[in-house]
Motif scaffolding. Structure first.
Motif, short mmCIF file in Angstrom:
data_model
loop_
_atom_site.label_atom_id
_atom_site.label_comp_id
_atom_site.label_asym_id
_atom_site.label_seq_id
_atom_site.Cartn_x
_atom_site.Cartn_y
_atom_site.Cartn_z
N ALA A 77 0.84 -1.20 0.00
CA ALA A 77 0.00 0.00 0.00
C ALA A 77 0.88 1.24 0.00
N ASN A 80 -1.42 6.56 3.52
CA ASN A 80 -2.60 7.42 3.58
C ASN A 80 -2.35 8.80 4.17
N GLY A 100 -1.72 2.91 -5.00
CA GLY A 100 -2.43 4.02 -4.40
C GLY A 100 -3.94 3.81 -4.50
N ALA A 101 -4.70 4.76 -3.98
CA ALA A 101 -6.17 4.62 -3.92
C ALA A 101 -6.87 5.69 -4.75
N SER A 113 -4.32 9.56 -0.42
CA SER A 113 -3.39 8.61 -1.04
C SER A 113 -2.03 9.24 -1.31
N VAL A 122 -2.97 2.48 -9.35
CA VAL A 122 -3.99 2.83 -8.36
C VAL A 122 -5.17 1.88 -8.51
N GLY A 125 -10.13 2.49 -3.44
CA GLY A 125 -9.73 2.46 -2.03
C GLY A 125 -10.59 3.35 -1.15
N THR A 153 -5.37 3.06 1.28
CA THR A 153 -4.59 2.30 0.28
C THR A 153 -4.43 0.84 0.71
#
Length: 301
Positions: A77, A80, A100-101, A113, A122, A125, A153
């Motif tokens: 991940a 965050n 990433g998210a 993220s 990505v 998330g 993430t």
């Protein structure tokens, strides 16, 4: 869980081998995390997902390298904190697939993220539904299980790990680098054309990753990542290519035709290099339409 939720791999023959390295408050020691990575590697897993991150740890770096030396793809991940992922570990370690998210609405990068040069792809998330204990459940019931919506993430990375597992299932002989290549090459481009520090290579695309063209036996030995096809460029431009054959020892970039007078740059391989980067000063040529060629060599060029 055969009650009310399904994983990203559906009914495919993918097994999860959970290893607990953190306590119920969501924290753990670098010693326990490193031991968990090494333990999982010794069990013969193909993919390790690390939905965690923090400061640099030599113990974790050595454990990740231990797993990678066994041919395991490590997925991590991005973190965050809305900061630079290049300072978050294990996400920033070499050859880790960093995730990433993005939001479910218009594929925007999640405001929390982390971003940076080590970001690869990505995945969703934000407001991800996952299992939880009864006391924390906001969805479900006793018969179907309890669930909650979560963001981070940590919930994006497992999507990439799942696609990696499906690819390995489809291509049993694929090396970790093959799997990572398939995922990044198939990603749906978001943001600035080509790879960027906000979205990496783009949004995880399971369908395209599992398309036969990403098979190691069928893909080209070299692929230009930047500039992207039909892009408009000006000034000093980055050119980047990825090679998929470990026997490649140099890459040459040419303008329009593969001949010596059109050579932009020659790059010799350094270590286990797979990405080749150079700069191209477009101010030295007239305005117009041009083609950039990348040629890989596995002998004397």
């Amino acid at each position: 869980n055969q009650k009310g939720i399904a994983g990203a791999v559906g009914s495919a023959d993918v097994k999860i081998y959970p290893v607990k390295v953190m306590h119920d408050k969501g924290s753990g020691s670098t010693f326990d995390i490193a031991n968990g990575i090494q333990y999982a590697a010794d069990q013969g897993v193909d993919i390790i997902n690390l939905s965690l991150g923090g400061k640099y740890s030599k113990a974790i770096e050595q454990a990740v390298k231990y797993a990678q030396n066994k041919g395991i793809l490590v997925v991590a991940a991005a973190g965050n904190a809305a900061t630079n992922v290049d300072a978050v570990y294990p996400a920033a370690l070499p050859d880790v697939l960093t995730v990433g998210a993005i939001t479910q609405d218009k594929d925007k990068i999640a405001d929390f993220s982390n971003q940076g040069s080590t970001l690869d792809v990505v995945a969703p998330g934000v407001d991800i539904i996952t299992t939880t204990i009864k006391e924390k459940g906001t969805l479900g019931d006793e018969s179907k299980g309890y669930y909650v919506k979560v963001s981070g993430t940590s919930f994006a990375a497992p999507y990439a790990a799942a696609v990696a597992a499906l690819y390995k299932l489809q291509n049993p002989g694929a090396a970790a680098s093959d799997i990572a290549y398939a995922i990044t090459a198939a990603a749906t481009d978001l943001g600035t054309a080509g790879r960027d520090n906000t979205y990496g290579y783009g949004k995880l695309n399971a369908a395209k990753t599992l398309d036969p063209i990403t098979d190691p036996e069928q893909r080209p030995a070299i692929q230009i990542l930047e500039p992207t096809k039909d892009s408009h460029v000006m000034g000093e431009v980055s050119i980047q290519a990825r090679v998929s054959d470990e026997t490649i020892n140099s890459v040459r970039f040419y303008l329009d035709e593969v001949k010596e007078e059109n050579l932009i740059s020659l790059i010799n391989k350094q270590g286990e290099q797979t990405l080749y980067n150079t700069k191209w000063d477009t101010k030295k040529i007239a305005d117009g339409s041009y083609t950039v060629w990348a040629v890989a060599y596995n002998g004397e060029a």
